[in-house]
Design an enzyme around this catalytic site. Structure first.
Site, mmCIF file in Angstrom:
data_model
loop_
_atom_site.group_PDB
_atom_site.id
_atom_site.type_symbol
_atom_site.label_atom_id
_atom_site.label_comp_id
_atom_site.label_asym_id
_atom_site.label_seq_id
_atom_site.Cartn_x
_atom_site.Cartn_y
_atom_site.Cartn_z
ATOM 1 N N GLU A 243 0.847 -1.204 0.000
ATOM 2 C CA GLU A 243 0.000 0.000 0.000
ATOM 3 C C GLU A 243 0.876 1.246 0.000
ATOM 4 O OE1 GLU A 243 -3.396 1.026 -0.099
ATOM 5 O OE2 GLU A 243 -2.306 2.921 -0.102
ATOM 6 N N GLY B 17 -23.766 2.279 0.963
ATOM 7 C CA GLY B 17 -23.958 0.859 1.257
ATOM 8 C C GLY B 17 -23.524 -0.043 0.122
ATOM 9 N N HIS C 122 -20.397 13.158 -8.930
ATOM 10 C CA HIS C 122 -21.450 12.903 -7.936
ATOM 11 C C HIS C 122 -22.173 14.222 -7.703
ATOM 12 C CE1 HIS C 122 -23.486 11.946 -4.205
ATOM 13 N NE2 HIS C 122 -23.127 10.684 -4.346
ATOM 14 N N SER D 68 -23.870 11.977 1.385
ATOM 15 C CA SER D 68 -24.351 10.658 0.981
ATOM 16 C C SER D 68 -25.736 10.696 0.336
ATOM 17 C CB SER D 68 -24.399 9.748 2.199
ATOM 18 O OG SER D 68 -25.022 8.537 1.859
ATOM 19 N N GLU D 69 -25.872 9.803 -0.641
ATOM 20 C CA GLU D 69 -27.161 9.603 -1.285
ATOM 21 C C GLU D 69 -28.199 9.102 -0.283
ATOM 22 O OE1 GLU D 69 -25.862 7.950 -4.933
ATOM 23 O OE2 GLU D 69 -27.869 7.346 -5.522
ATOM 24 N N ARG E 234 -30.975 11.663 0.579
ATOM 25 C CA ARG E 234 -32.105 11.667 -0.361
ATOM 26 C C ARG E 234 -32.883 10.356 -0.255
ATOM 27 N NH1 ARG E 234 -29.171 12.232 -5.557
ATOM 28 N NH2 ARG E 234 -27.310 12.159 -4.261
ATOM 29 N N ARG F 124 -26.943 9.406 -10.865
ATOM 30 C CA ARG F 124 -26.029 10.495 -10.523
ATOM 31 C C ARG F 124 -25.725 11.413 -11.704
ATOM 32 N NH1 ARG F 124 -21.923 7.008 -6.650
ATOM 33 N NH2 ARG F 124 -23.368 6.966 -4.898
ATOM 34 N N HIS G 10 -16.053 11.829 -8.877
ATOM 35 C CA HIS G 10 -16.294 10.843 -7.821
ATOM 36 C C HIS G 10 -15.826 9.433 -8.137
ATOM 37 C CE1 HIS G 10 -18.080 9.103 -4.342
ATOM 38 N NE2 HIS G 10 -18.950 8.401 -5.010
ATOM 39 N N HIS G 11 -15.986 9.007 -9.362
ATOM 40 C CA HIS G 11 -15.696 7.595 -9.662
ATOM 41 C C HIS G 11 -15.297 7.472 -11.120
ATOM 42 C CE1 HIS G 11 -16.306 3.219 -8.855
ATOM 43 N NE2 HIS G 11 -16.495 3.183 -10.151
ATOM 44 N N ARG H 193 -22.081 4.688 -12.831
ATOM 45 C CA ARG H 193 -22.200 3.714 -11.750
ATOM 46 C C ARG H 193 -23.348 4.095 -10.813
ATOM 47 N NH1 ARG H 193 -20.870 3.602 -6.651
ATOM 48 N NH2 ARG H 193 -19.464 5.379 -6.716
ATOM 49 N N GLY I 173 -23.988 2.434 -4.418
ATOM 50 C CA GLY I 173 -24.076 1.128 -3.750
ATOM 51 C C GLY I 173 -23.482 0.001 -4.581
ATOM 52 N N VAL J 68 -19.212 -0.666 -3.779
ATOM 53 C CA VAL J 68 -18.868 -1.534 -2.647
ATOM 54 C C VAL J 68 -19.164 -2.988 -3.016
ATOM 55 C CG1 VAL J 68 -19.381 -2.091 -0.245
ATOM 56 C CG2 VAL J 68 -19.131 0.295 -0.928
HETATM 57 P P1 ADP Z 1 -11.092 -0.204 -4.416
HETATM 58 O O1 ADP Z 1 -12.323 0.523 -4.013
HETATM 59 O O2 ADP Z 1 -11.104 -0.642 -5.826
HETATM 60 O O3 ADP Z 1 -10.704 -1.269 -3.442
HETATM 61 P P2 ADP Z 1 -9.507 1.923 -3.190
HETATM 62 O O4 ADP Z 1 -9.355 3.258 -3.809
HETATM 63 O O5 ADP Z 1 -10.386 1.791 -2.013
HETATM 64 O O6 ADP Z 1 -9.929 0.911 -4.372
HETATM 65 O O7 ADP Z 1 -8.085 1.369 -2.772
HETATM 66 C C1 ADP Z 1 -6.992 1.336 -3.640
HETATM 67 C C2 ADP Z 1 -5.712 1.446 -2.831
HETATM 68 O O8 ADP Z 1 -4.585 1.194 -3.661
HETATM 69 C C3 ADP Z 1 -5.497 2.814 -2.205
HETATM 70 O O9 ADP Z 1 -5.281 2.676 -0.823
HETATM 71 C C4 ADP Z 1 -4.251 3.355 -2.928
HETATM 72 O O10 ADP Z 1 -3.455 4.177 -2.104
HETATM 73 C C5 ADP Z 1 -3.521 2.070 -3.294
HETATM 74 N N1 ADP Z 1 -2.605 2.206 -4.426
HETATM 75 C C6 ADP Z 1 -2.826 2.831 -5.611
HETATM 76 N N2 ADP Z 1 -1.762 2.729 -6.430
HETATM 77 C C7 ADP Z 1 -0.811 2.041 -5.737
HETATM 78 C C8 ADP Z 1 0.535 1.624 -6.027
HETATM 79 N N3 ADP Z 1 1.111 1.877 -7.206
HETATM 80 N N4 ADP Z 1 1.193 0.935 -5.064
HETATM 81 C C9 ADP Z 1 0.643 0.651 -3.877
HETATM 82 N N5 ADP Z 1 -0.616 1.017 -3.542
HETATM 83 C C10 ADP Z 1 -1.339 1.701 -4.456
#
Ligand code: ADP
Length: 449
Positions: free
Chosen positions: A34, A49, A242, A254-255, A258, A279, A382-383, A422, A425, A428
């Protein structure tokens, strides 16, 4: 010392954590890499959710739902751009993902609704709190119980892939030191690219200057890592804004507000759309207003049934008035217009029929119990619906539609499931469903490789 693993998971959002736990439970030696100093990614910010149809919690509440309806509504919300096979897999596996979470002590037993859906199928914690923090803390607890290794402040830089085989992952730690972790299998769960302004503007120039609700780590680096190996991408220009974002903090409202019965009101004091539309549509309506912003208006009954509302109060986002006039004056709105708007809406709730805008869901109760509340909002990035192409078993595909040996991807880094828009909900649901699948596939493959 040589660091050797069966499966390396890149990213610690919902997709990465679900993948890591599942791969571990199937016997693989797993490490999570990470880049940020904390776990949870953008998932920790998820609010409303997790969608699923035909779950035991819906059954317990007497909600009649079907996978077919969930499929159709997601497809329609995605403007029929969704990959049918991926969407089928998503809908099919959703109830199992709810069950798997419950088995890990992460119970989502309360149910609400989001824009674009006709049935209550958005599962959330029993206390109606935001799903993201609840999910991440539950998954991290499970990670710790299993002693799954995590490398924080460690960025994946390059996948070592030679002659069609993964040999390792090059990472850089917080001190800028680079090294290679050895592995045969990699799961890319790096999330989307909403926080990468350049990348967003590259695909959608008109989104320049929009705030983003995402955390700093949402840079799309996983897409770049995979493209270097020849991975294909799909729908990269499909970026969701969003509709309800508090603009000073870029905090998402949050949605579920609404979904709990709130309405959207223009500065002129009028409703201007069916608040429960998808959205993209609600965002477009707000952008079309003279101020390019609007107010979410609700009453004490909505507040008392929604934990998120209290959070917004605590953060100072909410303007409060004992009566309707009082509220209107504080937000420089014509009190007569707001009163008229609420009277008309309350009549629609009583009749369960909204002739003005055709809202058919979340007509929960008349907004008539003071105090009254308003939050000023406008859209934000947002996404990112687009991303790398995968098979229905989460294996990454190259531009020739051939699977990349030993490489899976799950979550927002993947494209195709949500099409052009998207549904709230569904992210997730996506990360848990495909995270589990990627973990299972990688761990099973490693045993035979
Ligand atoms: P998802 O909802 O698809 O699980 P998230 O955005 O919640 O995605 O989580 C993706 C994670 O990956 C984040 O914590 C981000 O910091 C981490 N991340 C992104 N690129 C890298 C990378 N090159 N090396 C390590 N971690 C990464």
């Amino acid at each position: 010392s040589i660091e050797q693993y069966d499966v390396i998971v890149i990213g610690s959002g919902g997709a990465g954590l679900a993948a890591a736990i599942n791969a571990h439970d199937l016997g693989a030696k797993v490490v999570i890499v990470e880049r940020m100093p904390t776990l949870g990614g953008n998932t920790i910010k998820a609010s409303v959710g997790m969608n699923a149809a035909e779950t035991r919690y819906q059954e317990e509440k007497g909600i009649h739902d079907s996978k077919v309806c969930f499929y159709e509504e997601t497809l329609k919300g995605g403007k029929y751009k969704n990959d049918p096979a991926l969407l089928q897999q998503f809908v099919e596996k959703a109830p199992d993902a709810i069950t798997w979470l419950a088995q890990q002590g992460i119970t989502l037993s309360d149910i609400t609704i989001t824009g674009g859906m006709s049935i209550d199928r958005t599962h959330r914690p029993a206390d109606r709190s935001a799903v993201g923090a609840f999910l991440i803390s539950g998954l991290v607890k499970n990670l710790n119980q299993r002693h799954i290794e995590v490398l924080l402040d460690t960025k994946a830089e390059q996948i070592e892939y030679h002659q069609g085989k993964v040999t390792g992952l090059r990472v850089v730690d917080e001190y800028g030191e680079s090294r290679i972790l050895q592995t045969k299998a990699i799961i890319v769960a790096t999330g989307g690219f909403s926080a990468n302004t350049k990348m967003v503007e590259h695909y959608r120039p008109e989104l320049a200057g929009f705030v983003t609700t995402n955390h700093k780590g949402a840079t799309g680096s996983g897409i770049t890592l995979l493209q270097a190996l020849g991975a294909a991408t799909v729908d990269m220009a499909e970026i969701q804004i969003h509709p309800t974002v508090e603009q000073h903090s870029a905090y998402l409202i949050s949605e579920s507000i609404r979904g709990g019965g709130a309405i959207l009101v223009s500065q002129a004091g009028d409703r201007f759309c069916n608040e429960m539309e998808t959205r993209d549509k609600v965002s477009a309506k707000i952008i079309g207003l003279p101020e390019h912003s609007a107010w979410i208006v609700f009453d004490e009954q909505v507040r008392s049934q929604n934990k998120a509302a209290d959070e917004y109060l605590a953060k100072g986002f909410v303007i409060q008035g004992e009566g309707i006039n009082d509220l209107a004056l504080q937000i420089a709105m014509d009190p007569a217009a707001l009163t008229r708007t609420l009277t008309t809406f309350n009549q629609a709730v009583r009749q369960q029929h909204d002739p003005q805008f055709g809202r058919t869901t979340a007509l929960r109760h008349p907004l008539e119990q003071g105090p009254f509340y308003a939050i000023k909002i406008a859209p934000g990035v947002h996404h990112t619906m687009g991303g790398v192409a995968i098979t229905t078993r989460a294996q990454v595909l190259d531009t020739q539609h051939e699977p990349l040996n030993g490489i899976w991807a799950a979550g927002e880094v993947v494209g195709g499931i949500h099409g052009a828009n998207r549904i709230g909900g569904n992210a997730v649901a996506d990360i848990i469903i495909f995270g589990l699948l990627a973990g299972e596939q990688a761990a099973t493959w490693v045993k035979t490789a």
